[in-house]
Write an enzyme that holds these catalytic residues in place. Sequence first.
Site, mmCIF file in Angstrom:
data_model
loop_
_atom_site.group_PDB
_atom_site.id
_atom_site.type_symbol
_atom_site.label_atom_id
_atom_site.label_comp_id
_atom_site.label_asym_id
_atom_site.label_seq_id
_atom_site.Cartn_x
_atom_site.Cartn_y
_atom_site.Cartn_z
ATOM 1 N N ASP A 338 8.829 5.270 -1.906
ATOM 2 C CA ASP A 338 9.617 6.053 -2.532
ATOM 3 C C ASP A 338 9.478 7.714 -2.523
ATOM 4 O O ASP A 338 8.162 7.891 -2.305
ATOM 5 C CB ASP A 338 9.602 5.531 -3.958
ATOM 6 C CG ASP A 338 10.114 4.076 -4.003
ATOM 7 O OD1 ASP A 338 10.264 3.472 -5.095
ATOM 8 O OD2 ASP A 338 10.912 3.615 -3.180
ATOM 9 N N TYR A 408 -2.381 -0.312 -3.712
ATOM 10 C CA TYR A 408 -1.888 0.801 -4.299
ATOM 11 C C TYR A 408 -2.804 1.111 -5.616
ATOM 12 O O TYR A 408 -3.577 0.301 -5.830
ATOM 13 C CB TYR A 408 -0.588 0.249 -4.896
ATOM 14 C CG TYR A 408 0.475 -0.156 -3.865
ATOM 15 C CD1 TYR A 408 0.277 -1.611 -3.580
ATOM 16 C CD2 TYR A 408 1.570 0.713 -3.582
ATOM 17 C CE1 TYR A 408 1.218 -1.984 -2.541
ATOM 18 C CE2 TYR A 408 2.292 0.382 -2.660
ATOM 19 C CZ TYR A 408 2.211 -0.829 -2.015
ATOM 20 O OH TYR A 408 3.409 -1.335 -1.415
ATOM 21 N N TYR A 481 7.651 -5.357 -4.779
ATOM 22 C CA TYR A 481 7.895 -4.052 -5.509
ATOM 23 C C TYR A 481 6.753 -3.952 -6.438
ATOM 24 O O TYR A 481 6.923 -4.718 -7.533
ATOM 25 C CB TYR A 481 9.214 -4.209 -6.104
ATOM 26 C CG TYR A 481 10.154 -4.238 -4.969
ATOM 27 C CD1 TYR A 481 10.748 -5.403 -4.462
ATOM 28 C CD2 TYR A 481 11.104 -3.010 -4.767
ATOM 29 C CE1 TYR A 481 11.772 -5.405 -3.476
ATOM 30 C CE2 TYR A 481 11.882 -3.031 -3.857
ATOM 31 C CZ TYR A 481 12.456 -4.090 -3.188
ATOM 32 O OH TYR A 481 13.630 -4.159 -2.390
#
Lengths: 522, 208
Positions: A338, A408, A481
């Site tokens: 993103d 992440y 996600y």
Amino acid sequence: MEQEEEKVSNAFIPSSLSSSDLEQVLHSLPSNALNHLFSLGVCVRCVLRLFGIKGPICASVDNGSENPLDSTTSNEAKLCNICLGILQFRFYDEREKRVLQKDTAYDVALLIADMVKQERYQFDTFSLEVSIPPLILQNETSVWSYMQKKYGSEPWFQEKLHTGCISIKDALKFSLINPLENLLGCKSSLCPFRIRLTYTHTKASEGVAKCSENDGSCKRRKTGMSLLFPSNSFSTPSESNLIGERPLSSSVEIESFDSSKLFLKSASEPCHFSYNCSRTPFYFGGRYLKYSRNVSQTRWIIDDERMGEASVEEIIGTKVLQACRGDNYKFHAAGREDIDVRMLGPGRPFILEVQNTRLVPTEQFVNNIEKMINEVENKLVRVKNLKLVGSDGWNLMREGEAEKQKQYAALVWTSRPLKDEDFQQVSSLKDLKVVQRTPIRVLHRRSPLEREKIIHWMKMETVAGSSQYFLLHLCTQAGTYIKEFVHGDLGRTHPSIGSILGCTAEILQLDVTDIKMECFLT
Amino acid sequence: MSNHVIEESNSSATKELEQKQEKEKEEEEDEDDELRKLLLPDVCNLPSVPPSAVESNFAIYFALDFMKPGHDQYVYRHANGLCVIGLAPSHVSFKDEGGITAIDFNVGKSDRSGVKVTGKRKKNAQHFESNTALCKVSTKNDSYIVRCCVKGSLLEVNQQLIKQPELLNASADREGYIAIIMPKPADWLKIKASLVSVEEYKKLREVS
């Protein structure tokens, strides 16, 4: 006579020939066929081609020198009915926007070489490609069949068959290659730098129109049909110059045309000749890092307004494009993040395709480009391991893209203070199955589905000075996600961090810390 | 004599290799340190209670007394145009003792929980008016109709509510959402005029 012919067609031909030598060669060919061809409006070079005569004769025959069998000078000479002027070096030049008549192949090569030098291409070899109108091949096929029909039984015909006729493309290339090599200062070979010569002819449509006047037996063809139609009724050369239409004789066999009505119209216009050069694309592979939370991966414009302040694709692409003087670029990355997510760690693999570069990048050159991109003041994006890649670069990148794991770091807030047991509980979950319904933020453009994803491991790191903020490190299956896994997306992703810890969880920041792929790591 | 030379050159080669490996390791550690510095936030910049995912990603509106007094609902509108519909905290059903005990999507002409919407083009989605009934929530003594509030295609209803109607009592504003509707841009503009903002809602309902 036969012996001489053998000598001519198979022997080495010296590079320069006087017109008397040409005369000699022509006299060595069967005169009935020769005359017939000339009266059909075939040019000297095409005649030599059909007889399979190789060698510099094709190159050195000057349009200016007299054709001993045809007393007209080159400018008045009619356009060849097979090559439509291509081998006579007469054409409509797209750049000068007028008909040109060149005397030698060298003169044509000059035009081409000038064009190449104008663009300031860097090259050490070139590949010559020629494209000619299909009309010409059809003409040639019919002439060939006609010759076969008429002279097939003659003794010299077998030999000619053996040698084979030289195609127009080959003859043209042959005559142009040496002069081009001299003018451009290098040899030709199969290579990414291509000089393309394109001949087109507008007669195509006319041919089709004529054909449709026939009875229904005419086969409809998309391209023009300006064809020689041999018929048994022609016994002398003078009668074979057909102008206007002739009825078919059904007993004549020609390979692809059975009962088509044909005609030969003297070509009144030469071909359109356009020439340009281009290089096949170069591919640059590497990894990029994104330090900004206001930079999208690719150019993102809504209602004429750009989203974010820049894009990774443009930051890298424009620098590379400028440096190698290319026409345009295409950016391909292994996945995406993103706009508000940073890409850190080893970076994300990407391939930048640059089309028609004027320069040929060397390793040093590529290193310099990388430095240039990284030394930009605002340091939004960084590039690592930039290098030229071949076609295998694609495979490396696409291979297992869906299986690769991603790592992440998320800054998470919880609605209650966390204790050691919470940390341990989270760390203990290995290969946790998570079911995610299509997140609301992408539901407008993706199918409403339930996707099962795997969180391979998680680790929570305390943030100094807070009991409700922590860094969540996690390694997940591609396509997970993360934001939704933290806040739960109104319960549409379960389990979520909130549901695991029995409280509300929010995500403030997300960073990609590793893309576990093998490519472009050095 | 020659053996001695070879030995020496071998050991200097391995030394070089070791040095290279050490340097690489150092570089790696440096990179890791760099990464850590980038990741760790400065606590004094962090709010004690951050905005929720809904507050960050949606524009929040309320429909008050929708068709009937006390029937207050919320509409969360995402930047992509999708609207999440649910019961506002001031909805009359919450005033009943025991709160909501059941929910039924089988209202009007069809069971809203039965429709399967598929594909990017959202095939099979039913088109509803703003006053079309979405579902019926029941309390101990009463039941109330919940309506779409927004004219558009019904993309999904919250199936979880069927098994866990208590979600409506505990978190009507999040996991207790009722449905997701996709209005056309023109239809949204029409309905937006009759909705109120969060500030107005707080004032009108005297909520803090």
